[in-house]
Scaffold this active site. Structure first.
Site, PDB file in Angstrom:
ATOM      1  N   HIS A  21       3.811   1.935  -9.221  1.00 39.08           N
ATOM      2  CA  HIS A  21       2.598   2.213  -8.443  1.00 39.08           C
ATOM      3  C   HIS A  21       1.933   0.897  -8.034  1.00 39.08           C
ATOM      4  CE1 HIS A  21       2.283   6.333 -10.351  1.00 39.08           C
ATOM      5  NE2 HIS A  21       2.881   5.692 -11.346  1.00 39.08           N
ATOM      6  N   TYR A  22       1.153   0.938  -6.956  1.00 43.09           N
ATOM      7  CA  TYR A  22       0.145  -0.112  -6.773  1.00 43.09           C
ATOM      8  C   TYR A  22      -1.214   0.494  -7.087  1.00 43.09           C
ATOM      9  CZ  TYR A  22      -0.413   1.660  -1.886  1.00 43.09           C
ATOM     10  OH  TYR A  22      -0.590   2.423  -0.762  1.00 43.09           O
ATOM     11  N   THR A  23      -2.160  -0.379  -7.476  1.00 42.21           N
ATOM     12  CA  THR A  23      -3.451   0.135  -7.931  1.00 42.21           C
ATOM     13  C   THR A  23      -4.437   0.363  -6.783  1.00 42.21           C
ATOM     14  OG1 THR A  23      -4.306  -2.100  -8.272  1.00 42.21           O
ATOM     15  CG2 THR A  23      -3.249  -1.039 -10.163  1.00 42.21           C
TER      16      THR A  23
ATOM     17  N   GLU B  90       1.783   0.183 -13.217  1.00 43.71           N
ATOM     18  CA  GLU B  90       0.853  -0.094 -12.121  1.00 43.71           C
ATOM     19  C   GLU B  90       0.853  -1.596 -11.851  1.00 43.71           C
ATOM     20  OE1 GLU B  90      -1.191   1.778 -10.226  1.00 43.71           O
ATOM     21  OE2 GLU B  90      -1.408   3.713 -11.256  1.00 43.71           O
TER      22      GLU B  90
ATOM     23  N   HIS C 279       6.113   6.010  -6.828  1.00 40.83           N
ATOM     24  CA  HIS C 279       5.277   7.215  -6.798  1.00 40.83           C
ATOM     25  C   HIS C 279       5.553   8.013  -5.519  1.00 40.83           C
ATOM     26  CE1 HIS C 279       1.000   8.831  -7.958  1.00 40.83           C
ATOM     27  NE2 HIS C 279       1.957   9.699  -8.184  1.00 40.83           N
TER      28      HIS C 279
ATOM     29  N   ASP D 159       2.342   4.756  -2.470  1.00 40.43           N
ATOM     30  CA  ASP D 159       2.631   3.602  -3.326  1.00 40.43           C
ATOM     31  C   ASP D 159       4.016   3.723  -3.973  1.00 40.43           C
ATOM     32  OD1 ASP D 159       1.393   5.761  -4.877  1.00 40.43           O
ATOM     33  OD2 ASP D 159       1.274   4.366  -6.559  1.00 40.43           O
TER      34      ASP D 159
HETATM   35 ZN   LIG Z   1       0.607   5.899  -7.819  1.00 40.52          ZN
END
Ligand SMILES: [Zn+2]
Length: 269
Positions: free
Chosen positions: A56-58, A120, A164, A174
């Site tokens: 994921h990216y935040t 993340e 994700h 993401d």
């Molecule tokens: Zn995500």
């Protein structure tokens, strides 16, 4: 120079509490309790419950990401910072479930929070001007070390190292088109397609029609993606195609089938 450092106060605390409570329980059960524990045997038949690694990216800065992932009903096992030498926060022990994947599916498996480790990365995601924030080289080097270790310890197969957007293509973007899946694959992490085969197939499409919507939907399902069975390039199918393109052909991720996308789809292991 080591590419990453670990921060583990929560983990240390958890282990200490676990040891304390087990000790207390053993003391209570020692001579007069209703049973005693025996740890002198260990079963041969066991393996990790972790089958997926989800990236994921935040979409937030370092401080915001840390706050959101520790103080709200969303979490991840690991958070990779964007410092010059990234910090890797261990926010949830690997044995426990983090709340990062939500509703999703990969090869028909839907309980992804239970079966995965969530990672993340501090990255702003899509910016106001429509461009995407880059990942730093230091973040990618840290990820390579982290992912290799996780994949090896938990026996995660390459095709199950995913984003994700791969497991939730209808609602998530993401880790985005700048996430370097090819770079990771070249380091032995994750699935990639057979490039010479894809090039040959793409050339053949100059003189023959592209696969039908039904065929593409079947190929996407075969690649792991939850895909409609409508026989048309409906909006949901376009979303899946866009997620696939972001992962394997990020130069263009408009969700429209073209020769290169069709060729890649047919060249996956
Ligand atoms: Zn995500």
């Amino acid at each position: 120079m080591k590419p990453l450092s670990f921060v583990t106060p929560a983990l240390k605390r958890g282990v200490q509490i676990g040891v304390l409570s087990l000790t207390a329980l053993l003391a209570a059960c020692g001579s007069s309790g209703p049973f005693k524990f025996d740890d002198s045997y260990s079963a041969q038949g066991q393996n990790s419950r972790v089958r997926y690694l989800v990236m994921h990216y935040t979409a937030g800065d370092h401080a915001t990401s840390l706050k959101v992932l520790t103080q709200r009903d969303v979490s991840a096992h690991y958070l990779v910072s964007d410092e010059r030498r990234p910090t890797v926060y261990r926010l949830v022990p690997e044995e426990r479930r983090a709340w990062h994947a939500g509703i999703g599916s990969w090869y028909g498996f839907t309980d992804l929070n239970t079966g995965s480790i969530g990672i993340e990365i501090v990255n702003m995601g899509r910016l106001a001007d429509g461009r995407w924030a880059p990942y730093s080289a230091a973040q990618i080097e840290a990820l390579k070390v982290l992912l290799k270790d996780l994949a090896q310890r938990h026996g995660v197969s390459p095709r199950n190292i995913i984003g994700h957007s791969d497991v939730a293509p209808q609602r998530k973007l993401d880790p985005g088109p700048h996430f370097p899946w090819k770079d990771l694959a070249q380091a032995g992490i994750g699935r990639w397609y057979k490039e010479p085969q894809a090039r040959a197939l793409q050339a053949q499409y100059a003189t023959r029609p592209l696969p039908s919507a039904s065929q593409v939907q079947a190929l996407l399902r075969k690649a792991g993606y939850e895909t409609p069975d409508s026989g048309t390039f409906d909006k949901a199918t376009q979303n899946v195609l866009a997620a696939f393109q972001m992962h394997y052909r990020p130069a263009r991720y408009n969700g429209v089938l073209d020769a290169e996308t069709a060729a890649i789809l047919q060249s996956l292991d």
